[in-house]
Motif scaffolding. Structure first.
Motif, PDB file in Angstrom:
ATOM      1  N   ARG A  22       0.909  -1.355  -0.017  1.00 53.29           N
ATOM      2  CA  ARG A  22       0.141  -0.016  -0.062  1.00 53.29           C
ATOM      3  C   ARG A  22       0.654   1.366   0.046  1.00 53.29           C
ATOM      4  O   ARG A  22       0.275   2.255  -0.267  1.00 53.29           O
ATOM      5  CB  ARG A  22      -1.060  -0.179   1.193  1.00 53.29           C
ATOM      6  CG  ARG A  22      -2.089  -0.919   0.903  1.00 53.29           C
ATOM      7  CD  ARG A  22      -3.052  -0.675   2.180  1.00 53.29           C
ATOM      8  NE  ARG A  22      -2.690  -1.678   3.252  1.00 53.29           N
ATOM      9  CZ  ARG A  22      -3.452  -2.163   4.280  1.00 53.29           C
ATOM     10  NH1 ARG A  22      -4.560  -1.307   4.526  1.00 53.29           N
ATOM     11  NH2 ARG A  22      -3.125  -2.945   5.066  1.00 53.29           N
ATOM     12  N   LEU A  23       2.135   1.020   0.320  1.00 44.96           N
ATOM     13  CA  LEU A  23       2.954   2.314   0.310  1.00 44.96           C
ATOM     14  C   LEU A  23       3.892   2.499  -1.209  1.00 44.96           C
ATOM     15  O   LEU A  23       4.160   3.495  -1.391  1.00 44.96           O
ATOM     16  CB  LEU A  23       4.268   2.214   1.497  1.00 44.96           C
ATOM     17  CG  LEU A  23       3.576   2.075   2.818  1.00 44.96           C
ATOM     18  CD1 LEU A  23       4.829   1.946   3.734  1.00 44.96           C
ATOM     19  CD2 LEU A  23       2.726   3.344   3.253  1.00 44.96           C
ATOM     20  N   CYS A 109       3.972  -2.236  13.996  1.00 43.28           N
ATOM     21  CA  CYS A 109       3.559  -1.391  15.110  1.00 43.28           C
ATOM     22  C   CYS A 109       4.716  -0.828  15.781  1.00 43.28           C
ATOM     23  O   CYS A 109       5.687  -1.592  16.552  1.00 43.28           O
ATOM     24  CB  CYS A 109       2.619  -2.064  16.125  1.00 43.28           C
ATOM     25  SG  CYS A 109       2.133  -0.957  17.399  1.00 43.28           S
ATOM     26  N   LEU A 110       5.127   0.600  15.692  1.00 42.95           N
ATOM     27  CA  LEU A 110       6.162   1.142  16.508  1.00 42.95           C
ATOM     28  C   LEU A 110       6.037   1.216  17.993  1.00 42.95           C
ATOM     29  O   LEU A 110       7.004   1.726  18.441  1.00 42.95           O
ATOM     30  CB  LEU A 110       6.573   2.389  15.792  1.00 42.95           C
ATOM     31  CG  LEU A 110       7.259   2.406  14.323  1.00 42.95           C
ATOM     32  CD1 LEU A 110       7.143   3.434  13.482  1.00 42.95           C
ATOM     33  CD2 LEU A 110       8.431   1.572  14.174  1.00 42.95           C
ATOM     34  N   LEU A 111       5.029   1.119  18.535  1.00 38.33           N
ATOM     35  CA  LEU A 111       4.702   1.535  19.757  1.00 38.33           C
ATOM     36  C   LEU A 111       4.614   0.076  20.704  1.00 38.33           C
ATOM     37  O   LEU A 111       4.211   0.223  21.804  1.00 38.33           O
ATOM     38  CB  LEU A 111       3.424   1.853  20.139  1.00 38.33           C
ATOM     39  CG  LEU A 111       3.095   3.348  19.202  1.00 38.33           C
ATOM     40  CD1 LEU A 111       1.669   3.826  19.364  1.00 38.33           C
ATOM     41  CD2 LEU A 111       4.241   4.325  19.659  1.00 38.33           C
ATOM     42  N   PRO A 182      -5.793  -1.557  25.412  1.00 41.93           N
ATOM     43  CA  PRO A 182      -5.898  -0.442  24.588  1.00 41.93           C
ATOM     44  C   PRO A 182      -5.151  -0.390  23.401  1.00 41.93           C
ATOM     45  O   PRO A 182      -4.123  -1.009  23.347  1.00 41.93           O
ATOM     46  CB  PRO A 182      -5.321   0.606  25.738  1.00 41.93           C
ATOM     47  CG  PRO A 182      -5.209  -0.186  27.051  1.00 41.93           C
ATOM     48  CD  PRO A 182      -5.023  -1.635  26.868  1.00 41.93           C
ATOM     49  N   PRO A 183      -5.880   0.307  22.349  1.00 38.33           N
ATOM     50  CA  PRO A 183      -5.461   0.400  21.106  1.00 38.33           C
ATOM     51  C   PRO A 183      -4.166   0.916  20.956  1.00 38.33           C
ATOM     52  O   PRO A 183      -3.907   2.248  21.494  1.00 38.33           O
ATOM     53  CB  PRO A 183      -6.608   1.184  20.346  1.00 38.33           C
ATOM     54  CG  PRO A 183      -7.144   1.806  21.426  1.00 38.33           C
ATOM     55  CD  PRO A 183      -7.124   1.049  22.522  1.00 38.33           C
ATOM     56  N   LEU A 184      -3.260   0.671  19.848  1.00 31.50           N
ATOM     57  CA  LEU A 184      -2.080   1.220  19.463  1.00 31.50           C
ATOM     58  C   LEU A 184      -2.466   1.482  18.061  1.00 31.50           C
ATOM     59  O   LEU A 184      -3.504   1.389  17.553  1.00 31.50           O
ATOM     60  CB  LEU A 184      -1.104   0.303  19.525  1.00 31.50           C
ATOM     61  CG  LEU A 184      -0.394  -0.138  21.040  1.00 31.50           C
ATOM     62  CD1 LEU A 184       0.608  -1.041  21.069  1.00 31.50           C
ATOM     63  CD2 LEU A 184      -0.330   1.094  21.819  1.00 31.50           C
ATOM     64  N   TRP A 185      -1.466   2.066  17.310  1.00 30.52           N
ATOM     65  CA  TRP A 185      -1.631   2.302  15.831  1.00 30.52           C
ATOM     66  C   TRP A 185      -0.229   1.566  15.332  1.00 30.52           C
ATOM     67  O   TRP A 185       0.586   1.654  15.368  1.00 30.52           O
ATOM     68  CB  TRP A 185      -1.743   3.847  15.350  1.00 30.52           C
ATOM     69  CG  TRP A 185      -0.465   4.687  16.046  1.00 30.52           C
ATOM     70  CD1 TRP A 185      -0.775   5.273  17.276  1.00 30.52           C
ATOM     71  CD2 TRP A 185       0.443   4.961  15.221  1.00 30.52           C
ATOM     72  NE1 TRP A 185       0.307   6.037  17.352  1.00 30.52           N
ATOM     73  CE2 TRP A 185       1.088   5.952  15.998  1.00 30.52           C
ATOM     74  CE3 TRP A 185       0.884   4.914  14.047  1.00 30.52           C
ATOM     75  CZ2 TRP A 185       2.289   6.676  15.705  1.00 30.52           C
ATOM     76  CZ3 TRP A 185       2.217   5.566  13.530  1.00 30.52           C
ATOM     77  CH2 TRP A 185       2.699   6.355  14.294  1.00 30.52           C
ATOM     78  N   ASP A 186      -0.498   1.326  14.078  1.00 28.91           N
ATOM     79  CA  ASP A 186       0.451   0.647  12.808  1.00 28.91           C
ATOM     80  C   ASP A 186       0.470   1.338  11.728  1.00 28.91           C
ATOM     81  O   ASP A 186       0.039   2.330  11.697  1.00 28.91           O
ATOM     82  CB  ASP A 186       0.262  -0.824  12.968  1.00 28.91           C
ATOM     83  CG  ASP A 186      -0.992  -1.111  12.157  1.00 28.91           C
ATOM     84  OD1 ASP A 186      -1.701  -0.281  11.806  1.00 28.91           O
ATOM     85  OD2 ASP A 186      -1.493  -2.297  12.473  1.00 28.91           O
ATOM     86  N   VAL A 187       1.650   0.805  11.036  1.00 28.30           N
ATOM     87  CA  VAL A 187       2.013   1.675   9.861  1.00 28.30           C
ATOM     88  C   VAL A 187       1.444   0.795   8.632  1.00 28.30           C
ATOM     89  O   VAL A 187       2.162  -0.017   8.320  1.00 28.30           O
ATOM     90  CB  VAL A 187       3.634   2.048   9.933  1.00 28.30           C
ATOM     91  CG1 VAL A 187       3.888   2.592   8.488  1.00 28.30           C
ATOM     92  CG2 VAL A 187       3.923   2.958  10.925  1.00 28.30           C
ATOM     93  N   ASP A 188       0.685   1.431   8.049  1.00 30.24           N
ATOM     94  CA  ASP A 188       0.050   0.799   6.555  1.00 30.24           C
ATOM     95  C   ASP A 188       0.026   1.427   5.687  1.00 30.24           C
ATOM     96  O   ASP A 188       0.280   1.287   4.624  1.00 30.24           O
ATOM     97  CB  ASP A 188      -1.127  -0.097   7.001  1.00 30.24           C
ATOM     98  CG  ASP A 188      -1.103  -1.131   8.087  1.00 30.24           C
ATOM     99  OD1 ASP A 188      -0.449  -2.040   7.851  1.00 30.24           O
ATOM    100  OD2 ASP A 188      -1.884  -1.284   8.820  1.00 30.24           O
ATOM    101  N   GLU A 189      -0.344   2.750   5.713  1.00 31.90           N
ATOM    102  CA  GLU A 189      -0.718   3.555   4.747  1.00 31.90           C
ATOM    103  C   GLU A 189       0.128   4.821   4.809  1.00 31.90           C
ATOM    104  O   GLU A 189       1.016   5.005   5.724  1.00 31.90           O
ATOM    105  CB  GLU A 189      -2.195   4.082   4.907  1.00 31.90           C
ATOM    106  CG  GLU A 189      -3.397   3.219   5.090  1.00 31.90           C
ATOM    107  CD  GLU A 189      -3.467   2.578   3.684  1.00 31.90           C
ATOM    108  OE1 GLU A 189      -3.219   3.159   2.630  1.00 31.90           O
ATOM    109  OE2 GLU A 189      -4.304   1.447   3.785  1.00 31.90           O
ATOM    110  N   PRO A 190       0.223   5.575   3.904  1.00 29.77           N
ATOM    111  CA  PRO A 190       1.259   6.827   3.723  1.00 29.77           C
ATOM    112  C   PRO A 190       1.112   7.838   4.743  1.00 29.77           C
ATOM    113  O   PRO A 190       2.079   8.226   5.238  1.00 29.77           O
ATOM    114  CB  PRO A 190       0.792   7.520   2.316  1.00 29.77           C
ATOM    115  CG  PRO A 190       0.420   6.247   1.523  1.00 29.77           C
ATOM    116  CD  PRO A 190      -0.535   5.376   2.402  1.00 29.77           C
TER     117      PRO A 190
END
Length: 208
Positions: A22-23, A109-111, A182-190
Motif C-alpha cells: 500500500r506504500l 507497530c512502532l509502539l 488499549p489500542p495502538l496504531w500501526d504503519v500501513d498507509e502513507p
C-alpha cells in the motif's frame, strides 16, 4: 512445558514489491521495502526486551533475516497455511505446545514495548485469549494460554486487513474467552508513515 513466555514475531521476506504494497504508489517498491526494514528492525529491538523466548516466523526463506534471528539467539520457522488466520493458529498451536503463554505480533507497530507485552501476559493469567487492538479496527498483538483453542480453522471467515479484523476474530471465541488491550496504531498507509515520522518514531527514507 515451560513457564517461560514466548513471543512469536511474524515477518515477511525482504523482497521489493512484496512488502508494504500500500506504500508502493507513494514511495516506490524500494522505498516501501526500506520503510518495512525500518519497522522490522524496531520490532526486533522491542522483541529483544521481551521477558522470555522469541521466535521469528517468516512467510518465505530469507537468509538475512534468518541470520538476524540466529545472532539474537532466536529460533526461526516458516509460516504454514494459505490464509493469515491459519498461519497464526499454527504458530500459536506450536508455541503453546512448549509454553503456557505465547504472544504473536507482526512488524508494523512502532509502539509495542515491554510494558505492553507484560500487560498481555498478565491478562493470560486469567483469560485464554488477549488481543492488542489497533486504531484501524485490526490488532497488533494476539496472545493465548490455551493450546486447545488453536485449530487450523479457528479464524475461518475473518476479514483480515480491514476495519473488521478484531471484531471478526473476537467472534470466533465466547465473550469470556477474550480481553482487548488499549489500542495502538500501526504503519500501513502513507499517512501512517507521516505520523510516525512526525512523532520521531521513523527516520526518513534514504536512497543510495
Amino acid at each position: 512445558m515451560t513457564a517461560t513466555p514466548l513471543l512469536i514475531v511474524f515477518a515477511r521476506a525482504l523482497h521489493p514489491g512484496q512488502v508494504k504494497t500500500r506504500l508502493i504508489p507513494g514511495f516506490g517498491a524500494d522505498g516501501a521495502l526500506q520503510i518495512y526494514q525500518q519497522l522490522l528492525w524496531q520490532t526486533f529491538a522491542a522483541a529483544e526486551a521481551f521477558p522470555g523466548d522469541v521466535q521469528l516466523w517468516l512467510d518465505k526463506p530469507d537468509a538475512q533475516l534468518q541470520q538476524e534471528a540466529a545472532a539474537r539467539g532466536w529460533s526461526c520457522f516458516l509460516q504454514e497455511g494459505e490464509e493469515l488466520g491459519e498461519r497464526m493458529a499454527g504458530a500459536l498451536s506450536r508455541g503453546l505446545s512448549l509454553t503456557s503463554r505465547a504472544l504473536l505480533i507482526g512488524s508494523d507497530c512502532l509502539l509495542l514495548d515491554q510494558s505492553y507485552f507484560e500487560q498481555a501476559l498478565n491478562v493470560l493469567d486469567h483469560t485464554p485469549v488477549v488481543f492488542g487492538a489497533s486504531e484501524d479496527g485490526g490488532y497488533v498483538l494476539l496472545g493465548s494460554s490455551q493450546v486447545s483453542l488453536w485449530s487450523a480453522g479457528r479464524f475461518s471467515g475473518v476479514r483480515f486487513g480491514g476495519p473488521h479484523a478484531l471484531q471478526d476474530s473476537r467472534s470466533c471465541f465466547t465473550p469470556e474467552q477474550t480481553r482487548v488491550l488499549p489500542p495502538l496504531w500501526d504503519v500501513d498507509e502513507p499517512e501512517d508513515v507521516a505520523r510516525a515520522r512526525s512523532s520521531g518514531l521513523l527516520p526518513p527514507v534514504t536512497f543510495s
